[in-house]
Enzyme design. Structure first.
Site, mmCIF file in Angstrom:
data_model
loop_
_atom_site.group_PDB
_atom_site.id
_atom_site.type_symbol
_atom_site.label_atom_id
_atom_site.label_comp_id
_atom_site.label_asym_id
_atom_site.label_seq_id
_atom_site.Cartn_x
_atom_site.Cartn_y
_atom_site.Cartn_z
ATOM 1 N N HIS A 37 19.232 14.925 -76.136
ATOM 2 C CA HIS A 37 18.232 14.010 -75.600
ATOM 3 C C HIS A 37 18.863 13.320 -74.389
ATOM 4 O O HIS A 37 19.458 12.241 -74.494
ATOM 5 C CB HIS A 37 17.789 12.965 -76.634
ATOM 6 N N ASP A 79 10.791 13.851 -75.974
ATOM 7 C CA ASP A 79 10.844 14.865 -74.905
ATOM 8 C C ASP A 79 9.804 15.955 -75.186
ATOM 9 O O ASP A 79 9.119 16.435 -74.286
ATOM 10 C CB ASP A 79 12.245 15.480 -74.842
HETATM 11 P P1 NAX Z 1 16.317 -2.890 -77.326
HETATM 12 O O1 NAX Z 1 17.518 -3.280 -76.527
HETATM 13 O O2 NAX Z 1 15.010 -3.543 -77.046
HETATM 14 O O3 NAX Z 1 16.654 -3.130 -78.873
HETATM 15 C C1 NAX Z 1 17.820 -2.703 -79.477
HETATM 16 C C2 NAX Z 1 18.056 -3.557 -80.703
HETATM 17 O O4 NAX Z 1 19.170 -3.020 -81.397
HETATM 18 C C3 NAX Z 1 18.399 -5.020 -80.352
HETATM 19 O O5 NAX Z 1 17.594 -5.876 -81.140
HETATM 20 C C4 NAX Z 1 19.871 -5.126 -80.717
HETATM 21 O O6 NAX Z 1 20.231 -6.422 -81.178
HETATM 22 C C5 NAX Z 1 19.965 -4.086 -81.838
HETATM 23 N N1 NAX Z 1 21.307 -3.641 -82.137
HETATM 24 C C6 NAX Z 1 22.334 -3.412 -81.289
HETATM 25 N N2 NAX Z 1 23.429 -3.052 -81.962
HETATM 26 C C7 NAX Z 1 23.086 -3.021 -83.263
HETATM 27 C C8 NAX Z 1 23.793 -2.720 -84.448
HETATM 28 N N3 NAX Z 1 25.101 -2.422 -84.437
HETATM 29 N N4 NAX Z 1 23.129 -2.774 -85.623
HETATM 30 C C9 NAX Z 1 21.827 -3.121 -85.655
HETATM 31 N N5 NAX Z 1 21.111 -3.431 -84.569
HETATM 32 C C10 NAX Z 1 21.734 -3.380 -83.384
HETATM 33 O O7 NAX Z 1 16.229 -1.316 -77.232
HETATM 34 P P2 NAX Z 1 14.979 -0.355 -77.498
HETATM 35 O O8 NAX Z 1 14.184 -0.247 -76.255
HETATM 36 O O9 NAX Z 1 14.312 -0.750 -78.749
HETATM 37 O O10 NAX Z 1 15.738 1.049 -77.652
HETATM 38 C C11 NAX Z 1 16.587 1.290 -78.745
HETATM 39 C C12 NAX Z 1 17.397 2.544 -78.524
HETATM 40 O O11 NAX Z 1 16.566 3.689 -78.416
HETATM 41 C C13 NAX Z 1 18.223 2.531 -77.234
HETATM 42 O O12 NAX Z 1 19.517 3.052 -77.513
HETATM 43 C C14 NAX Z 1 17.488 3.493 -76.334
HETATM 44 O O13 NAX Z 1 18.327 4.072 -75.372
HETATM 45 C C15 NAX Z 1 17.015 4.497 -77.346
HETATM 46 N N6 NAX Z 1 15.935 5.412 -76.956
HETATM 47 C C16 NAX Z 1 15.975 6.667 -77.441
HETATM 48 C C17 NAX Z 1 14.989 7.593 -77.206
HETATM 49 C C18 NAX Z 1 15.047 8.974 -77.781
HETATM 50 O O14 NAX Z 1 14.174 9.774 -77.427
HETATM 51 N N7 NAX Z 1 16.008 9.353 -78.620
HETATM 52 C C19 NAX Z 1 13.842 7.246 -76.318
HETATM 53 C C20 NAX Z 1 13.603 5.781 -76.201
HETATM 54 C C21 NAX Z 1 14.850 4.934 -76.107
HETATM 55 O O15 NAX Z 1 15.309 4.960 -74.780
#
Ligand code: NAX
Length: 325
Positions: free
Chosen positions: A187, A159
């Site tokens: 966030h 952000d």
């Molecule tokens: P993806 O869905 O591409 O990847 C997430 C990965 O996490 C998958 O491989 C899944 O198998 C794995 N996963 C799920 N549960 C798990 C667990 N208990 N232990 C280990 N791995 C696990 O998501 P991606 O685009 O990479 O985003 C990841 C996270 O970042 C999401 O929650 C998203 O909302 C968040 N974000 C946060 C941002 C921030 O500014 N704080 C911005 C970007 C993003 O939106």
């Protein structure tokens, strides 16, 4: 060569990590003299995909990458780590209420908090990226009882970076000319991008831009809705920019922010009326491997109202997961 740094990354098969892991292996967090070992965590069903990513990491022949482990066990992933990027989380699926999403993630971060507590070095630095990032970070810290709470942080840097570019474009300056800017709170779309103290080349940013209506009616909503705009345009959520923000956050925490403010979600000590223990974005200055909250800022009525709104959301989230704290 110095001892390698052990870095845990969760959600390793996901799209953010497809950018993040390569940046870490390239030395973008600890610098070009420090080797790294990656300890990758993802769910059992994602192990094969992680193996594919690791094959690509190998194919980059990064001189600093001294080892990679892959696991679905948090205890193994967090053993002896110097840093942890908590990216993996449960995404919202159709029909899922916000409350259900909070609880599903609270379970994940409770388990991971306990594993962090068991295995990580006490001075390990942790960033939570997986949403809802602030509340997940709070749960992680609360369940890592013997791990310093100040070493668990949530990512507001995306952000922050998003706003910096919008300001720089409007003011006609380069991004690094802008200082003392902060994103307060959660966030989420309630986050508050606060330009009141910001400067452009040392001059007050509000004066340089001279358009308060633009700030309130365009800048704030643009930053708040940027994630959605990217999904609409790209057909997928922010990934490379999120990875870059996580790198910026950790690099500054480790190496310092050169006196400038950066936005970090940290556990509140009650400053600015933010209830203690809530993980809220505040301005910090990083130096010598730690950060300090910028204190004593005066908030005008508008800023106070914006801060209250985002903090109220964090408090609500805390109430929704209180059983797991
Ligand atoms: P993806 O869905 O591409 O990847 C997430 C990965 O996490 C998958 O491989 C899944 O198998 C794995 N996963 C799920 N549960 C798990 C667990 N208990 N232990 C280990 N791995 C696990 O998501 P991606 O685009 O990479 O985003 C990841 C996270 O970042 C999401 O929650 C998203 O909302 C968040 N974000 C946060 C941002 C921030 O500014 N704080 C911005 C970007 C993003 O939106």
């Amino acid at each position: 060569m110095t001892q390698p740094k052990r870095i845990a990354v969760t959600g390793a098969a996901g799209q953010i990590c497809y950018s993040l892991l390569f940046r870490i292996a390239n030395g973008d967090v600890y610098g070009k003299d420090t080797p790294v070992v990656l300890q990758l965590l993802d769910l059992p069903q994602a192990q094969k995909a992680v193996q594919g990513v690791v094959m690509e990491l190998e194919d980059c022949a990064f001189p600093l990458l001294q080892g990679v482990t892959i696991t679905d066990d948090p205890a193994t992933a967090f053993r002896d780590i110097d840093a942890g990027f908590f990216v993996g989380s449960r995404p919202r699926t159709q029909g899922m209420e916000r409350r259900d999403l909070l609880s599903a993630n609270a379970e994940i971060f409770r388990t991971q908090g306990r594993a962090l507590n068991e295995g990580a070095k006490r001075d390990a630095k942790v960033i939570v990226v997986g949403n809802p990032a602030n509340t997940n970070a709070m749960i992680l810290a609360a369940n890592a009882k013997d791990f310093p709470t100040e070493n668990v942080t949530a990512m507001l840097r995306l952000d922050h970076n998003r706003a910096l570019t919008q300001f720089a474009k409007k003011a006609g300056v380069s991004v690094d000319a802008i200082e003392k800017f902060v994103v307060w709170g959660n966030h989420s779309p309630t986050m508050f991008a606060d330009w009141a103290n910001a400067t452009a080349d040392g001059k007050p940013l509000p004066q340089v831009i001279g358009d308060e209506a633009w700030y309130k009616d365009t800048l704030i909503p643009t930053v708040a809705k940027r994630g959605t705009a990217i999904i609409e345009a790209r057909g997928a959520s922010s990934a490379a920019s999120a990875a870059n923000a996580a790198i910026d956050h950790m690099r500054d925490w480790i190496s310092g922010s050169n006196g400038d403010w950066v936005s970090m979600g940290i556990s509140s000590d009650g400053s600015y009326g933010i209830p203690e223990g809530v993980m809220a974005g505040v301005p910090v200055i990083c130096s010598n491997g730690s950060y300090e909250r910028v204190q004593g800022l005066k908030l005008d009525a508008f800023a106070q109202q914006m801060l209250d709104r985002t903090v109220a959301e964090l408090v609500e989230e805390r109430e929704a997961v209180s059983a797991l704290l």
